[in-house]
Enzyme design. Structure first.
Site, PDB file in Angstrom:
ATOM      1  N   LYS A 174       1.608 -11.709  -8.090  1.00  0.00           N
ATOM      2  CA  LYS A 174       2.292 -11.361  -6.836  1.00  0.00           C
ATOM      3  C   LYS A 174       2.948 -12.599  -6.226  1.00  0.00           C
ATOM      4  O   LYS A 174       2.397 -13.703  -6.286  1.00  0.00           O
ATOM      5  CB  LYS A 174       1.259 -10.774  -5.864  1.00  0.00           C
ATOM      6  N   SER A 178       0.838  -3.443  -0.743  1.00  0.00           N
ATOM      7  CA  SER A 178       2.046  -4.253  -0.806  1.00  0.00           C
ATOM      8  C   SER A 178       2.350  -4.809  -2.199  1.00  0.00           C
ATOM      9  O   SER A 178       3.433  -5.327  -2.448  1.00  0.00           O
ATOM     10  CB  SER A 178       1.938  -5.423   0.175  1.00  0.00           C
ATOM     11  N   SER A 215      -3.850  -3.124  -0.540  1.00  0.00           N
ATOM     12  CA  SER A 215      -2.631  -3.492  -1.262  1.00  0.00           C
ATOM     13  C   SER A 215      -2.751  -3.584  -2.773  1.00  0.00           C
ATOM     14  O   SER A 215      -1.746  -3.720  -3.458  1.00  0.00           O
ATOM     15  CB  SER A 215      -2.073  -4.811  -0.725  1.00  0.00           C
TER      16      SER A 215
END
Length: 425
Positions: free
Chosen positions: A64, A139, A163
């Site tokens: 990420k 996310s 997330s």
């Protein structure tokens, strides 16, 4: 690329196939990665060849865009963060290198990790590969899609309110949120210092476990495993539930009951109190504080869906915030006492992923975001561990979530692996 042995050749072939896959079908892989680490694959492969018994040797890892990776930019899904090159890896990423994992690239995400839907207006939104034209969940959106499309074995993300587990549920993969201090957050961009955890997604529990064991900074917890109960709360987790999710959850529940595991459905009064807590205050206050200069001077560069949430910090007094933190400490202790070595069983998310286009409506976006985060945030608030398992019914995945108490990560992964096998039958 240099070759030294058959294992190295296999990894080289694997990487080349992935790169070719991405290059040959750019539409399917649009908006998944913010950058590939292609320029140092040769160096990575040379270093991997020197690793003798790495847990992750031969595995491809996507990361990420909140984690520093040496030689690359960490943008956090933003336009306002300066494009500075990271001088060293985040601590957990350096452990992945030492274990022989090959870092593929930074994955796209919701700006500052501040949403459960996965939408990013700056770098595009990865399309859900399972639910056409729908949000991938956030996310850690690009990370989830990189697993679902089989271009990475493990993806490293963060989980502040769900997330890693929401996108796992929305894309039919496995997502794991460990106890917060199990994995270092050094050199990882912040959303909420109180709630942020480093998490993982993969095709199955065994790969999540490998990644966790590689990055963890605490010793394994050997808790007694007798008389474990699976608890379904009657008073939490089923509000606003879609019919498809309810049918899937009930079907999964029946499989678990038939296996002989002890399932109890009870009211949990503590959760009635939990539902009244203004959880949003943690991220609103802590995110605005973390990015205060940008919030005041570069707000025009911030996604309105994110800046609108940062705005809410202005409604919170210092006394309210301090009391919020104190109350959380008390409730964590009470919840751990109640749960012990047992586990909660819930739908990961109570809805199917909404269409990306529909989320252009602000009111609809806010409603769907709130519902998406509702079940998963419990584990973050209670500083527990949580695992989302995919269960396919009528050719579509439903997320089935197990929550454990603080530091019960190893036992969660063990029971999760057993339930994973039950759900695959």
């Amino acid at each position: 690329m240099k070759t030294e042995n058959s294992q190295s050749e296999n990894l080289i072939n694997k990487v080349n196939k992935i790169l070719k896959k991405i290059q040959n079908d750019p539409a399917s892989f649009e908006n998944i990665f913010t950058e590939l680490f292609e320029k140092d694959f040769n160096e990575q492969l040379d270093n991997i060849n020197k690793v003798k018994k790495g847990k992750l040797k031969g595995l491809i890892i996507s990361v990420k865009d909140l984690f520093d990776v040496k030689g690359y930019k960490t943008k956090g899904g933003t336009k306002f963060i300066d494009d500075k090159i990271a001088q060293k890896d985040a601590k957990c990423i350096s452990l992945i290198r030492k274990a022989g994992g090959l870092l593929l690239g930074h994955t796209n995400m919701t700006e500052l990790a501040y949403s459960g839907l996965g939408i990013n207006p700056h770098y595009g939104t990865p399309s859900n590969p399972v639910f056409k034209n729908s949000v991938p969940g956030g996310s850690t959106s690009g990370g989830a899609v990189s697993i679902a499309l089989d271009v990475a074995d493990i993806t490293i993300g963060t989980d502040t309110g769900g997330s890693t587990r929401i996108p796992a549920a929305f894309t039919g993969i496995t997502g794991f949120k460990p106890t917060q201090d199990s994995i270092s957050r050094d050199n990882v961009l912040v959303l909420s210092t109180s709630l942020d955890s480093v998490g993982l997604m993969a095709r199955d529990v065994s790969l999540c476990k490998l990644g966790f064991e590689t990055m963890r900074n605490k010793s394994k917890n050997n808790i007694a495993k007798n008389n474990i109960k699976i608890i379904i709360p009657k008073n939490f987790g089923f509000e606003d539930i879609d019919d498809e999710i309810k049918v899937g959850f009930d079907s999964a529940k029946e499989k678990i009951i038939k296996s002989g595991l002890d399932i109890q459905e009870i009211e949990i009064p503590l959760l009635d109190h939990y539902k009244k807590i203004p959880l949003w205050q943690f991220a609103a206050v802590e995110c605005q504080a973390e990015y205060f200069e940008a919030y005041n001077n570069k707000k025009h560069l911030i996604d309105p869906n994110v800046s609108r949430r940062m705005d809410r910090a202005n409604q919170v007094t210092a006394v309210e915030y301090v009391n919020l933190c104190k109350e959380r400490t008390t409730l964590i202790s009470q919840f751990n006492t109640f749960l012990g070595n047992n586990f909660l069983l819930l739908p990961t998310v109570s809805i199917t992923p909404p269409l990306i286009k529909d989320c252009e409506n602000v009111e609809f976006y806010d409603k769907m975001n709130l519902i998406s985060l509702r079940n998963t945030t419990l584990a973050n608030y209670m500083n527990g561990c949580s695992l989302s398992l995919p269960y396919t019914i009528k050719d579509k995945p439903v997320g089935i979530m197990l929550n454990g108490s603080t530091d019960n990560d190893d036992q969660l992964l063990e029971i999760g692996s057993k339930i994973e096998k039950l759900l695959s039958k």
